[in-house]
Design a protein around this motif. Structure first.
Motif, PDB file in Angstrom:
ATOM      1  N   ALA A 125     -17.904  29.037 -10.227  1.00  0.00           N
ATOM      2  CA  ALA A 125     -16.447  28.900 -10.384  1.00  0.00           C
ATOM      3  C   ALA A 125     -16.079  27.673 -11.198  1.00  0.00           C
ATOM      4  O   ALA A 125     -15.045  27.648 -11.847  1.00  0.00           O
ATOM      5  CB  ALA A 125     -15.783  28.843  -9.014  1.00  0.00           C
ATOM      6  N   ARG A 126     -16.923  26.647 -11.189  1.00  0.00           N
ATOM      7  CA  ARG A 126     -16.614  25.425 -11.923  1.00  0.00           C
ATOM      8  C   ARG A 126     -16.555  25.673 -13.419  1.00  0.00           C
ATOM      9  O   ARG A 126     -15.868  24.981 -14.146  1.00  0.00           O
ATOM     10  CB  ARG A 126     -17.679  24.381 -11.614  1.00  0.00           C
ATOM     11  N   PHE A 127     -17.281  26.680 -13.910  1.00  0.00           N
ATOM     12  CA  PHE A 127     -17.360  26.910 -15.345  1.00  0.00           C
ATOM     13  C   PHE A 127     -16.487  28.058 -15.830  1.00  0.00           C
ATOM     14  O   PHE A 127     -16.542  28.416 -16.990  1.00  0.00           O
ATOM     15  CB  PHE A 127     -18.816  27.160 -15.742  1.00  0.00           C
ATOM     16  N   ARG A 128     -15.692  28.632 -14.969  1.00  0.00           N
ATOM     17  CA  ARG A 128     -14.781  29.690 -15.400  1.00  0.00           C
ATOM     18  C   ARG A 128     -13.533  29.080 -16.016  1.00  0.00           C
ATOM     19  O   ARG A 128     -13.126  27.987 -15.662  1.00  0.00           O
ATOM     20  CB  ARG A 128     -14.392  30.563 -14.217  1.00  0.00           C
ATOM     21  N   THR A 170      -3.932  17.003 -18.142  1.00  0.00           N
ATOM     22  CA  THR A 170      -2.818  16.081 -17.937  1.00  0.00           C
ATOM     23  C   THR A 170      -3.231  14.885 -17.080  1.00  0.00           C
ATOM     24  O   THR A 170      -3.006  13.725 -17.453  1.00  0.00           O
ATOM     25  CB  THR A 170      -1.635  16.810 -17.277  1.00  0.00           C
ATOM     26  N   VAL A 171      -3.844  15.155 -15.949  1.00  0.00           N
ATOM     27  CA  VAL A 171      -4.203  14.082 -15.021  1.00  0.00           C
ATOM     28  C   VAL A 171      -5.271  13.170 -15.625  1.00  0.00           C
ATOM     29  O   VAL A 171      -5.130  11.946 -15.640  1.00  0.00           O
ATOM     30  CB  VAL A 171      -4.685  14.669 -13.677  1.00  0.00           C
ATOM     31  N   ALA A 194     -14.980  12.549  -8.350  1.00  0.00           N
ATOM     32  CA  ALA A 194     -14.504  13.315  -7.196  1.00  0.00           C
ATOM     33  C   ALA A 194     -13.678  14.524  -7.627  1.00  0.00           C
ATOM     34  O   ALA A 194     -13.758  15.582  -7.004  1.00  0.00           O
ATOM     35  CB  ALA A 194     -13.677  12.428  -6.281  1.00  0.00           C
ATOM     36  N   GLY A 195     -12.922  14.389  -8.682  1.00  0.00           N
ATOM     37  CA  GLY A 195     -12.096  15.508  -9.136  1.00  0.00           C
ATOM     38  C   GLY A 195     -12.883  16.640  -9.748  1.00  0.00           C
ATOM     39  O   GLY A 195     -12.458  17.797  -9.722  1.00  0.00           O
ATOM     40  N   VAL A 220      -4.226  27.292 -15.903  1.00  0.00           N
ATOM     41  CA  VAL A 220      -3.447  26.350 -15.094  1.00  0.00           C
ATOM     42  C   VAL A 220      -4.320  25.161 -14.705  1.00  0.00           C
ATOM     43  O   VAL A 220      -3.896  24.004 -14.793  1.00  0.00           O
ATOM     44  CB  VAL A 220      -2.876  27.045 -13.840  1.00  0.00           C
ATOM     45  N   ARG A 221      -5.550  25.433 -14.291  1.00  0.00           N
ATOM     46  CA  ARG A 221      -6.452  24.344 -13.914  1.00  0.00           C
ATOM     47  C   ARG A 221      -6.753  23.459 -15.121  1.00  0.00           C
ATOM     48  O   ARG A 221      -6.806  22.237 -15.009  1.00  0.00           O
ATOM     49  CB  ARG A 221      -7.741  24.916 -13.326  1.00  0.00           C
ATOM     50  N   LEU A 222      -6.911  24.059 -16.288  1.00  0.00           N
ATOM     51  CA  LEU A 222      -7.173  23.294 -17.500  1.00  0.00           C
ATOM     52  C   LEU A 222      -6.001  22.378 -17.846  1.00  0.00           C
ATOM     53  O   LEU A 222      -6.199  21.212 -18.194  1.00  0.00           O
ATOM     54  CB  LEU A 222      -7.465  24.236 -18.672  1.00  0.00           C
TER      55      LEU A 222
END
Length: 107
Positions: free
Chosen positions: A78-81, A92-93, A43-44, A85-87
């Motif tokens: 956008a998923r592959f850019r 972490t999660v 889901a993430g 911050v997202r990384l």
């Protein structure tokens, strides 16, 4: 979600992994933990609205309008850019979740 086949394939792989974990450990609790970890991981990665998150982090609290989406289309999904911050958030999660899952399975 644009591609349902990827979602279905991910769920089939999750079912296979759950079956292997269940057979290997003979524990329903560990199999359920694997299921929960897998569902949250799938889901993430596959379900977020990438057009919404394909903006500067400071803009995430403001609404996204249809005009913004149509004017912001590009060739790279956008998923592959790469977004630092997202990384960091994903690392972490998912790193913590993978660690907790491994501790559950290995005990």
């Amino acid at each position: 979600m644009a591609n349902d086949a990827v979602f279905r394939t991910s769920l089939v792989w999750l079912a296979a992994i759950m079956l292997l974990i269940g057979l290997y450990t003979r524990s329903f609790k560990k199999m359920l933990g694997t299921y929960l970890f897998g569902i949250f991981a799938i889901a993430g990665v596959l379900l977020p609205d990438w057009e919404f998150f394909d903006r500067d982090v400071s803009q995430w609290c403001s609404p996204l309008y249809v005009d913004d989406i149509s004017s912001h289309k590009s060739t790279t999904p956008a998923r592959f850019r790469f977004y630092p911050v997202r990384l960091v958030v994903y690392t972490t999660v998912y790193g913590f979740a993978l660690y907790k899952w491994w501790m559950l399975i290995s005990n």
